[in-house]
Motif scaffolding. Structure first.
Motif, short mmCIF file in Angstrom:
data_model
loop_
_atom_site.label_atom_id
_atom_site.label_comp_id
_atom_site.label_asym_id
_atom_site.label_seq_id
_atom_site.Cartn_x
_atom_site.Cartn_y
_atom_site.Cartn_z
N GLY A 193 -4.64 2.04 6.68
CA GLY A 193 -6.05 1.65 6.78
C GLY A 193 -5.98 1.63 8.25
O GLY A 193 -7.66 1.25 8.97
N ALA A 194 -5.60 1.93 9.19
CA ALA A 194 -5.86 2.22 10.35
C ALA A 194 -6.75 3.96 10.68
O ALA A 194 -7.67 4.32 11.00
CB ALA A 194 -4.41 3.18 11.61
N ILE A 204 1.44 3.14 -5.38
CA ILE A 204 -0.41 3.50 -4.72
C ILE A 204 -1.29 1.89 -4.14
O ILE A 204 -2.27 1.94 -3.38
CB ILE A 204 -0.76 4.08 -4.79
CG1 ILE A 204 -1.55 5.25 -4.80
CG2 ILE A 204 -0.97 4.34 -6.45
CD1 ILE A 204 -2.05 6.94 -5.20
N ASP A 205 -1.44 1.49 -5.40
CA ASP A 205 -2.35 0.43 -5.46
C ASP A 205 -1.92 -0.80 -4.29
O ASP A 205 -2.98 -1.38 -3.94
CB ASP A 205 -1.99 -0.44 -7.13
CG ASP A 205 -0.27 -0.61 -7.12
OD1 ASP A 205 0.50 -0.20 -6.76
OD2 ASP A 205 -0.21 -1.43 -7.75
N LYS A 206 -0.96 -0.88 -4.36
CA LYS A 206 -0.47 -1.60 -3.02
C LYS A 206 -1.26 -1.57 -1.73
O LYS A 206 -1.47 -2.34 -0.61
CB LYS A 206 0.77 -2.18 -3.12
CG LYS A 206 1.84 -3.16 -4.00
CD LYS A 206 0.88 -4.62 -4.39
CE LYS A 206 1.73 -5.15 -5.69
NZ LYS A 206 1.42 -4.62 -6.96
N ILE A 207 -0.43 -0.12 -1.45
CA ILE A 207 -0.99 0.92 -0.30
C ILE A 207 -2.33 0.63 0.04
O ILE A 207 -2.82 -0.11 0.82
CB ILE A 207 -0.49 2.08 -0.66
CG1 ILE A 207 1.12 2.23 -0.26
CG2 ILE A 207 -1.23 2.74 0.76
CD1 ILE A 207 1.36 3.22 -0.50
N ILE A 208 -3.58 1.35 -0.87
CA ILE A 208 -4.69 0.71 -1.08
C ILE A 208 -5.23 -0.35 -1.23
O ILE A 208 -6.08 -0.23 -0.33
CB ILE A 208 -5.41 1.69 -1.68
CG1 ILE A 208 -4.78 3.01 -2.21
CG2 ILE A 208 -6.40 0.47 -2.80
CD1 ILE A 208 -5.63 3.39 -3.59
N ILE A 209 -4.54 -1.77 -1.46
CA ILE A 209 -5.02 -2.87 -1.10
C ILE A 209 -4.86 -3.01 -0.14
O ILE A 209 -6.20 -4.00 0.32
CB ILE A 209 -4.58 -3.80 -2.53
CG1 ILE A 209 -4.96 -3.47 -3.72
CG2 ILE A 209 -4.95 -5.26 -2.06
CD1 ILE A 209 -4.05 -4.31 -4.82
N GLY A 210 -3.93 -3.22 0.49
CA GLY A 210 -3.28 -3.22 2.07
C GLY A 210 -4.19 -2.55 3.31
O GLY A 210 -5.04 -3.27 3.85
N SER A 211 -5.09 -1.37 2.73
CA SER A 211 -5.76 -0.76 3.55
C SER A 211 -7.18 -0.83 3.80
O SER A 211 -7.59 -0.68 4.70
CB SER A 211 -5.09 0.68 3.59
OG SER A 211 -3.78 1.06 3.31
N VAL A 212 -7.54 -1.52 2.84
CA VAL A 212 -9.42 -1.71 2.35
C VAL A 212 -9.57 -2.88 2.74
O VAL A 212 -10.33 -2.80 3.51
CB VAL A 212 -9.51 -1.70 1.10
CG1 VAL A 212 -9.40 0.52 0.81
CG2 VAL A 212 -8.73 -2.35 -0.06
#
Length: 250
Positions: free
Chosen positions: A149-150, A193-201
């Protein structure tokens, strides 16, 4: 002649206040209301304003022509909106003259980001991990989501300075987010990977823009509401397309 100069300064104050608020993410009806109240506080009871996301038209009854201000850049800086609202209250109380108000507004306009770049990136770092947990992610994916996310927000900030079309910057940053999330899962540092992407965007999602679009539509400003809604849709589409490109290749 003195009265004409005085009227000109009032018009400049109203237009500059509206310009700062609109560029900082204020709702259309709030901008129009603030401009009207400032004019009334200076003794102009009959003023007319027409505000869209890309421009402001303001006029008063009399011989003075209507003036137009073009809005080319828009961001989210609610601190500036609050400061201008506070300034308008001081004007309504009779504390500030048009000259003093114009001076303060020009100082506000020159101010850059309310928070340093590192604080914005750190906020994206923390919020990305928190969003991951909120969406029922696991704690072992917390740090990968924070880093992704950063990096994603950093990409948007720097690419906006290079690219005139901001949707390309959001698209490329989303591609970077997808690649980083895939890399973390590939090396075993991340698991979902889906949870990481959702949190990051989530730091890239135009939440304020969507809220303002709905509020403008409810207030009856259909042109502004639809325009802001379309802009929010394009931003969301750019983010989704960037992630979809990564999934298409991997």
């Amino acid at each position: 002649m003195e009265k004409r100069v005085y009227t000109y300064e009032i018009i400049e104050v109203c237009l500059l206040a509206g310009k700062i608020m609109l560029e900082s993410g204020a709702e259309t009806y709030r901008v129009e209301d603030t401009m009207t109240r400032i004019a009334m506080s200076f003794g102009i009871d009959h003023s007319h304003s027409y505000v869209t996301p890309t421009g402001i038209i303001f006029s008063i009854d009399g011989a003075d022509p209507a003036k137009l201000v073009r809005i080319s850049e828009r961001s989210t800086d609610l601190r500036k909106v609050t400061v201008v609202n506070s300034l308008s209250r001081q004007i309504a109380s009779g504390i500030l003259s048009p000259q003093d108000a114009l001076t303060q507004l020009r100082q506000i306009e020159k101010e850059r980001d309310a928070y340093p770049l590192w604080i914005q990136i750190f906020a994206a770092f923390i919020s990305s991990g928190c969003f991951l947990i909120m969406y029922q992610g696991q704690w072992h994916d917390f740090l990968p989501a924070c880093i992704t996310g950063a990096v994603g927000l950093s990409g948007v900030i720097f690419l906006h300075r290079l690219l005139e079309i901001k949707f390309f910057a959001e698209f490329l940053s989303s591609v970077v987010i997808g690649l980083l999330a895939f890399l973390f899962v590939k090396i075993g540092a991340g698991h979902e990977i889906d949870k990481i992407i959702i949190g990051s965007v989530m730091p890239l999602v135009p939440g304020v823009l969507i809220t303002n679009a709905v509020r403008d539509l409810i207030a009856g400003h259909l042109v502004s509401g639809i325009t802001k809604g379309a802009e929010a849709f394009l931003t969301a589409f750019a983010i989704g397309t960037g992630i979809a490109v990564v999934f298409a290749f991997y």
